[in-house]
Scaffold this motif. Sequence first.
Motif, PDB file in Angstrom:
ATOM      1  N   PRO A 102      43.260  -9.234 -12.386  1.00 14.18           N
ATOM      2  CA  PRO A 102      44.182 -10.343 -12.595  1.00 14.18           C
ATOM      3  C   PRO A 102      45.395 -10.272 -11.663  1.00 14.18           C
ATOM      4  O   PRO A 102      46.097 -11.273 -11.475  1.00 14.18           O
ATOM      5  CB  PRO A 102      44.597 -10.203 -14.060  1.00 14.18           C
ATOM      6  N   ASP A 103      45.600  -9.111 -11.038  1.00 14.07           N
ATOM      7  CA  ASP A 103      46.682  -8.927 -10.074  1.00 14.07           C
ATOM      8  C   ASP A 103      46.289  -9.341  -8.659  1.00 14.07           C
ATOM      9  O   ASP A 103      47.075  -9.202  -7.729  1.00 14.07           O
ATOM     10  CB  ASP A 103      47.161  -7.474 -10.083  1.00 14.07           C
ATOM     11  N   GLY A 104      45.045  -9.828  -8.488  1.00 15.00           N
ATOM     12  CA  GLY A 104      44.575 -10.259  -7.172  1.00 15.00           C
ATOM     13  C   GLY A 104      44.120  -9.122  -6.282  1.00 15.00           C
ATOM     14  O   GLY A 104      43.787  -9.342  -5.123  1.00 15.00           O
ATOM     15  N   LYS A 105      44.087  -7.895  -6.793  1.00 18.00           N
ATOM     16  CA  LYS A 105      43.665  -6.730  -6.018  1.00 18.00           C
ATOM     17  C   LYS A 105      42.172  -6.506  -6.223  1.00 18.00           C
ATOM     18  O   LYS A 105      41.616  -6.794  -7.288  1.00 18.00           O
ATOM     19  CB  LYS A 105      44.427  -5.473  -6.439  1.00 18.00           C
ATOM     20  N   LEU A 106      41.513  -5.948  -5.206  1.00 13.59           N
ATOM     21  CA  LEU A 106      40.098  -5.607  -5.285  1.00 13.59           C
ATOM     22  C   LEU A 106      39.969  -4.158  -5.740  1.00 13.59           C
ATOM     23  O   LEU A 106      40.533  -3.251  -5.125  1.00 13.59           O
ATOM     24  CB  LEU A 106      39.420  -5.794  -3.926  1.00 13.59           C
TER      25      LEU A 106
END
Length: 185
Positions: free
Chosen positions: A103-107
């Motif tokens: 949800p933080d946009g990190k992979l």
Amino acid sequence: RVRRVINGVVQAGEVLDVAVDRLSERGLLGIALHPDFPGTPFVYLYYTESSNGNDTSGSPGPLGNRVFRYTWNGSALVSPTLILALPVTPGPNHNGGAMTFGPDGKLYVIIGDLNHNGQLQNISAGAAPDNTGVIFRINDDGSASADNPFFSLGGNLAKYYAYGIRNSFGLTFDSLTGELWDTEN
């Protein structure tokens, strides 16, 4: 081979065929869409890259476990960019390969221990960190996120989110709490 599915129907042909080493638990192991897909048309693949451009089964030895970012052009995956180069030995088991965007946009990307016993597997007298048995947390371009727990150590250690992983096949975020769940094998 990567195939496209629309409304539950597998489409004819393939959108990409990559050369993998398929010995034991190696192969095409993970896929993730960019969280802003299709607006940001990136598709991420985790696979054990063959060293000779053809599918292999352990001989010749593979180049490594890799995460590539591809661009979806509407009919195929094109323009591969290597964003994470990982080891493949000693193996051939415990390659991991699960990955997802948080949800933080990190992979978030998992590599298993590759049958290795080092400090990352909580063996204090073992070999120094070598990118095995880790959950990586990276930006969509493969760079380290500045708020990672080991960012200040630099290099690939800056990309570590967790270590001590044996071999995981599942990775997801709880939709209510936002917590990361990893299924350890």
